[in-house]
Design a protein around this motif. Sequence first.
Motif, PDB file in Angstrom:
ATOM      1  N   VAL A 156       2.251   2.662   6.812  1.00 39.20           N
ATOM      2  CA  VAL A 156       3.316   2.772   5.811  1.00 39.20           C
ATOM      3  C   VAL A 156       3.536   4.224   5.434  1.00 39.20           C
ATOM      4  CG1 VAL A 156       4.111   2.071   3.527  1.00 39.20           C
ATOM      5  CG2 VAL A 156       2.706   0.513   4.896  1.00 39.20           C
ATOM      6  N   ARG A 157       4.808   4.608   5.444  1.00 36.22           N
ATOM      7  CA  ARG A 157       5.213   5.907   4.936  1.00 36.22           C
ATOM      8  C   ARG A 157       6.600   5.769   4.331  1.00 36.22           C
ATOM      9  NH1 ARG A 157       4.738  11.773   7.994  1.00 36.22           N
ATOM     10  NH2 ARG A 157       5.214  13.038   6.154  1.00 36.22           N
ATOM     11  N   GLY A 158       6.883   6.499   3.280  1.00 36.10           N
ATOM     12  CA  GLY A 158       8.182   6.419   2.641  1.00 36.10           C
ATOM     13  C   GLY A 158       8.228   5.319   1.596  1.00 36.10           C
ATOM     14  N   HIS A 159       9.445   4.995   1.163  1.00 29.45           N
ATOM     15  CA  HIS A 159       9.647   4.069   0.050  1.00 29.45           C
ATOM     16  C   HIS A 159       9.680   2.626   0.533  1.00 29.45           C
ATOM     17  CE1 HIS A 159      11.017   2.440  -3.722  1.00 29.45           C
ATOM     18  NE2 HIS A 159      12.088   1.935  -3.133  1.00 29.45           N
ATOM     19  N   VAL A 160       8.980   1.754  -0.181  1.00 31.38           N
ATOM     20  CA  VAL A 160       9.030   0.313   0.051  1.00 31.38           C
ATOM     21  C   VAL A 160       9.501  -0.339  -1.242  1.00 31.38           C
ATOM     22  CG1 VAL A 160       7.732  -1.755   0.660  1.00 31.38           C
ATOM     23  CG2 VAL A 160       7.132   0.434   1.726  1.00 31.38           C
ATOM     24  N   PRO A 161      10.627  -1.064  -1.230  1.00 30.22           N
ATOM     25  CA  PRO A 161      11.143  -1.658  -2.469  1.00 30.22           C
ATOM     26  C   PRO A 161      10.211  -2.734  -3.021  1.00 30.22           C
ATOM     27  CG  PRO A 161      12.821  -1.604  -0.737  1.00 30.22           C
ATOM     28  CD  PRO A 161      11.520  -1.273  -0.085  1.00 30.22           C
ATOM     29  N   ASP A 162      10.393  -3.057  -4.290  1.00 35.86           N
ATOM     30  CA  ASP A 162       9.647  -4.142  -4.914  1.00 35.86           C
ATOM     31  C   ASP A 162       9.857  -5.449  -4.146  1.00 35.86           C
ATOM     32  OD1 ASP A 162       9.073  -2.258  -6.832  1.00 35.86           O
ATOM     33  OD2 ASP A 162      10.313  -3.162  -8.398  1.00 35.86           O
ATOM     34  N   ASN A 163       8.846  -6.337  -4.230  1.00 32.78           N
ATOM     35  CA  ASN A 163       8.968  -7.711  -3.724  1.00 32.78           C
ATOM     36  C   ASN A 163       9.369  -7.760  -2.250  1.00 32.78           C
ATOM     37  OD1 ASN A 163       8.500  -8.720  -6.422  1.00 32.78           O
ATOM     38  ND2 ASN A 163      10.621  -8.164  -6.871  1.00 32.78           N
ATOM     39  N   THR A 164       8.715  -6.936  -1.449  1.00 33.82           N
ATOM     40  CA  THR A 164       9.021  -6.854  -0.021  1.00 33.82           C
ATOM     41  C   THR A 164       7.750  -7.057   0.787  1.00 33.82           C
ATOM     42  OG1 THR A 164      10.798  -5.272  -0.465  1.00 33.82           O
ATOM     43  CG2 THR A 164      10.004  -5.381   1.788  1.00 33.82           C
ATOM     44  N   VAL A 165       7.885  -7.684   1.954  1.00 35.47           N
ATOM     45  CA  VAL A 165       6.800  -7.779   2.915  1.00 35.47           C
ATOM     46  C   VAL A 165       7.118  -6.834   4.062  1.00 35.47           C
ATOM     47  CG1 VAL A 165       5.507  -9.279   4.474  1.00 35.47           C
ATOM     48  CG2 VAL A 165       6.384 -10.188   2.318  1.00 35.47           C
ATOM     49  N   VAL A 166       6.191  -5.922   4.379  1.00 36.42           N
ATOM     50  CA  VAL A 166       6.404  -4.981   5.474  1.00 36.42           C
ATOM     51  C   VAL A 166       5.305  -5.160   6.515  1.00 36.42           C
ATOM     52  CG1 VAL A 166       7.622  -3.286   4.069  1.00 36.42           C
ATOM     53  CG2 VAL A 166       5.147  -3.143   4.284  1.00 36.42           C
ATOM     54  N   ALA A 167       5.654  -4.911   7.770  1.00 36.70           N
ATOM     55  CA  ALA A 167       4.701  -5.060   8.862  1.00 36.70           C
ATOM     56  C   ALA A 167       5.074  -4.100   9.971  1.00 36.70           C
ATOM     57  CB  ALA A 167       4.696  -6.501   9.386  1.00 36.70           C
ATOM     58  N   GLY A 168       4.080  -3.761  10.808  1.00 39.90           N
ATOM     59  CA  GLY A 168       4.328  -2.942  11.980  1.00 39.90           C
ATOM     60  C   GLY A 168       3.937  -1.496  11.793  1.00 39.90           C
ATOM     61  N   ALA A 169       4.096  -0.720  12.878  1.00 40.05           N
ATOM     62  CA  ALA A 169       3.776   0.697  12.880  1.00 40.05           C
ATOM     63  C   ALA A 169       4.910   1.438  13.600  1.00 40.05           C
ATOM     64  CB  ALA A 169       2.448   0.960  13.571  1.00 40.05           C
ATOM     65  N   PRO A 170       5.798   2.089  12.863  1.00 44.51           N
ATOM     66  CA  PRO A 170       5.818   2.211  11.395  1.00 44.51           C
ATOM     67  C   PRO A 170       6.248   0.900  10.742  1.00 44.51           C
ATOM     68  CG  PRO A 170       7.776   3.220  12.325  1.00 44.51           C
ATOM     69  CD  PRO A 170       6.917   2.837  13.494  1.00 44.51           C
TER      70      PRO A 170
END
Length: 261
Positions: free
Chosen positions: A184-198
């Motif tokens: 993870v780099r940079g902004h991630v909004p509220d209530n979000t699921v993030v995955a992967g590279a990047p």
Amino acid sequence: MPFADKIRRRGRGLASRVVHRGWAWVREAGAISAEQPGPLRFAELGPCTKLAFPQGTIFNEHAIAIGCYCIIGERVSLSAGFAPGLRLGDEPILRIGDGCVIGRDSNIVAHQSIVIEDNVWTGPSVYISDQNHSYDDPHTPIGKQWPRNEPVRIGAGSWIGTGAVILPGADIGRNVVVAANAVVRGHVPDNTVVAGAPAKPVRRWTEAEGWQPPIRTAAPRAIPEGVTHEELLALIGWDLQLPPEAVEAVEAAREDPDPVP
């Protein structure tokens, strides 16, 4: 069974119990808390917080603040600055809020500012840092090039999965899920699921749209009817906080297991 073999078996059983009880005592005695800080003097160490034994590398703890009701797992490294004995100013540069859980074997390395807000939980082997080496000169070893710092923030209520890497400059919102092994780099909004590279968003929640399903992931199955709280606890290995009306229903069922319809 020959008498000598019985003696040896009993001796091994006794030795095993002694070792495990001794190790349990060592773990309890070696744990760090506000009441039992050992040699460490944190800027803040809240009540009911415990750093499990054995701890990882911890230095410049005078620049580290940890809130109350936190669990720091075994072999977790917490460092402020790049070497022990540094003068890092009057304010902590690594802040961990209340109710946080940091999984075993994780590493949190702060040089400028890392803020982990309340009730953030991580899986094992998570890496969080606000510093990275630059790559300005192709003729100089990268490890010898001057590093760059960018503050990191992880919003309250977020979950960071096993093996995730949080890079300098990450600004993670509230109630965010970071999938296992994500970068993870940079902004991630509220209530979000993030995955992967990047890491990229795979699911989100908004007032207008509700939950957007993740890519190629089936909907979760409902809990079958008739499953008791005890059975569910045995299945998932974690207690659940039932609503008051459910607690009353469970207590009533225990008192009268065969109610008349």
